[in-house]
Motif scaffolding. Structure first.
Motif, mmCIF file in Angstrom:
data_model
loop_
_atom_site.group_PDB
_atom_site.id
_atom_site.type_symbol
_atom_site.label_atom_id
_atom_site.label_comp_id
_atom_site.label_asym_id
_atom_site.label_seq_id
_atom_site.Cartn_x
_atom_site.Cartn_y
_atom_site.Cartn_z
ATOM 1 N N CYS A 41 0.546 -0.884 0.294
ATOM 2 C CA CYS A 41 0.175 -0.121 0.040
ATOM 3 C C CYS A 41 0.210 1.763 -0.110
ATOM 4 C CB CYS A 41 -0.951 0.220 1.258
ATOM 5 S SG CYS A 41 -1.822 1.127 1.517
ATOM 6 N N GLU A 45 3.120 5.434 -5.420
ATOM 7 C CA GLU A 45 2.403 6.822 -4.648
ATOM 8 C C GLU A 45 1.127 6.509 -3.929
ATOM 9 O OE1 GLU A 45 2.220 8.995 -7.439
ATOM 10 O OE2 GLU A 45 3.605 7.977 -7.622
ATOM 11 N N GLU A 47 -1.802 6.363 -1.418
ATOM 12 C CA GLU A 47 -3.042 6.387 -1.048
ATOM 13 C C GLU A 47 -3.365 6.109 -0.488
ATOM 14 O OE1 GLU A 47 -2.810 1.397 -2.422
ATOM 15 O OE2 GLU A 47 -4.664 1.903 -1.850
ATOM 16 N N TYR A 49 -7.066 4.721 1.995
ATOM 17 C CA TYR A 49 -8.276 4.049 2.357
ATOM 18 C C TYR A 49 -9.065 3.416 3.162
ATOM 19 C CZ TYR A 49 -4.872 3.318 6.016
ATOM 20 O OH TYR A 49 -4.495 2.926 7.380
ATOM 21 N N LYS A 68 -4.207 7.343 4.694
ATOM 22 C CA LYS A 68 -3.699 7.415 3.715
ATOM 23 C C LYS A 68 -2.645 6.358 4.088
ATOM 24 C CE LYS A 68 -0.001 11.283 2.962
ATOM 25 N NZ LYS A 68 0.311 12.126 2.569
ATOM 26 N N ASP A 70 1.298 6.025 3.107
ATOM 27 C CA ASP A 70 2.689 6.228 1.997
ATOM 28 C C ASP A 70 4.123 5.741 2.427
ATOM 29 O OD1 ASP A 70 4.768 7.367 0.669
ATOM 30 O OD2 ASP A 70 3.987 10.022 1.691
ATOM 31 N N PRO A 96 -1.650 -2.941 -1.743
ATOM 32 C CA PRO A 96 -2.791 -1.732 -2.374
ATOM 33 C C PRO A 96 -4.392 -2.136 -2.534
ATOM 34 C CG PRO A 96 -1.156 -2.373 -3.469
ATOM 35 C CD PRO A 96 -1.038 -3.088 -2.427
ATOM 36 N N LYS A 99 -8.901 -0.568 -5.539
ATOM 37 C CA LYS A 99 -9.529 0.519 -6.069
ATOM 38 C C LYS A 99 -8.072 0.575 -7.357
ATOM 39 C CE LYS A 99 -8.506 4.713 -4.693
ATOM 40 N NZ LYS A 99 -7.236 5.597 -5.379
ATOM 41 N N ASN A 100 -7.297 0.368 -7.155
ATOM 42 C CA ASN A 100 -5.525 0.031 -8.142
ATOM 43 C C ASN A 100 -5.743 -0.913 -9.760
ATOM 44 O OD1 ASN A 100 -3.887 2.006 -6.724
ATOM 45 N ND2 ASN A 100 -4.379 0.524 -5.495
ATOM 46 N N ARG A 255 -12.034 1.083 -2.039
ATOM 47 C CA ARG A 255 -10.567 1.316 -1.462
ATOM 48 C C ARG A 255 -11.026 0.689 0.220
ATOM 49 N NH1 ARG A 255 -11.552 7.937 -0.729
ATOM 50 N NH2 ARG A 255 -13.315 7.505 0.697
#
Ligand SMILES: [Ca+2]
Length: 338
Positions: A41, A45, A47, A49, A68, A70, A96, A99-100, A255
């Motif tokens: 995750c 980038e 994201e 959740y 978030k 990161d 991740p 959503k990705n 997400r």
């Protein structure tokens, strides 16, 4: 008199140690493993959740917060690397979200124990998501050829459709030393967070009390792989997610679907073939090394030492020591001499 009793007790103890195998202590091998995953995750980038538990009908929370992740954040709470799964704290690994894209149902985690051990059990604890739905637990000796240890599926029927294995109903049981089962027992939706998966590789099998060579071979591994293949979703979302590319579905839904693992424990021990009860770290080789007894030698106490070949080498078992005996004197005479 007291001295004589002590001496007799000592002889008895020594004789008992010759009679049965010696085994080193069980360790959590995950804490010294190298661990890797092919997706995390917030990498590459950042994201956002949301937690599934805050979106379940009937349990809706007024102001769900969607944090978030990161991978490059300076805040440790925003980073969820796979090393969090073996760090001994409540920090967790997270994948991740879908959503990705649909491909994030398929995530692989590999542990390298850095030498071959006998594995007795594996316990996996989820963090802020349900446990994985469909997945395969695998083992390997060389890191190239992997074999399944156990299959897990969202439902009993998916054991058949996905893995072509008749499901083992209810709490897992094993019919033989090397049976590879498929179970839906640990893929249930509830609990929505902090669920656990307990996989026993020795207990519950035919020869667990005095492991057979088949069981020893079945439980030997240097590499352990978790091939996650399907995230558990709410039934209400299943139809929509099956019919559409997740990237076309409202991110409010997608997400909240990801994997999370708070802890992986691997219970196992050095392979010393029943001839060592200690297996400390060798400072030179950086490996755990059997301290061989019963006049055995070799890296795994897998041969008789020079001069102790009266009988061929045999592994020690729970009931038999199978000590290597000297060519020069046999044991009854040695005891008479004491
Ligand atoms: Ca942890």
């Amino acid at each position: 008199m007291k001295l004589l009793v002590l001496l007799l007790l000592l002889i008895e103890e020594t004789a008992a140690a010759q009679l049965r195998g010696l085994f080193p202590a069980m360790l959590n091998l995950a804490s010294n493993a190298e661990i890797s995953s092919n997706a995390t995750c917030g990498d590459p980038e950042p994201e956002v959740y949301c937690k599934l538990v805050e979106h379940v009908p009937g349990r809706r929370i007024k102001n769900p917060h969607c944090p978030k992740c990161d991978a490059n954040s300076v805040l440790y709470k925003e980073r969820h690397p796979i090393t969090n799964a073996i760090d001994g704290t409540n920090q967790w690994w997270q994948s991740p979200s879908i959503k990705n894209g649909r491909q994030f149902h398929w995530v692989t985690i590999t542990l390298d124990l850095k030498q071959i051990f006998q594995i007795a059990y594996i316990i996996i604890k989820a963090a802020n998501s349900p446990r994985p739905g469909n997945w395969i637990l695998e083992r390997s000796l060389d890191g190239k050829i992997f074999e399944p240890w156990q299959y897990y599926a969202i439902s009993d029927s998916e054991c058949l459709t996905r893995y072509n294995i008749t499901p083992r109903l209810g709490s897992p049981t094993y019919r033989s030393d090397t049976e590879v089962i498929c179970t839906s027992y640990y893929s249930r939706l509830n609990p929505l967070e902090h669920g656990e998966i307990h996989t026993s590789l020795i207990n519950g099998r035919s020869s667990s009390a005095d492991p057979s060579s088949e069981l020893l071979s079945f439980t030997s591994a240097r590499y352990i792989r978790l091939r996650l293949q399907r995230i558990r979703t709410l039934n209400a979302d299943l139809m929509m997610l099956s019919a559409h590319d997740p990237r076309d579905v409202d991110p409010i839904v997608t997400r909240r679907y990801y994997y999370s693992i708070k802890d992986i424990s691997v219970g196992g021990m050095c392979i010393c073939y029943g001839h060592a009860e200690s297996c400390p770290l060798d400072p030179i080789s950086k490996k755990l090394q059997c301290v061989c007894e019963h006049n055995t030698c070799g890296e795994s106490c897998n041969q008789c030492c020079p001069g102790y070949h009266q009988q061929p080498w045999q592994p020690g078992t729970l009931s038999k020591g199978n000590t290597c005996e000297s060519l020069l004197q046999d044991y009854p005479q040695a005891f008479c001499a004491v």
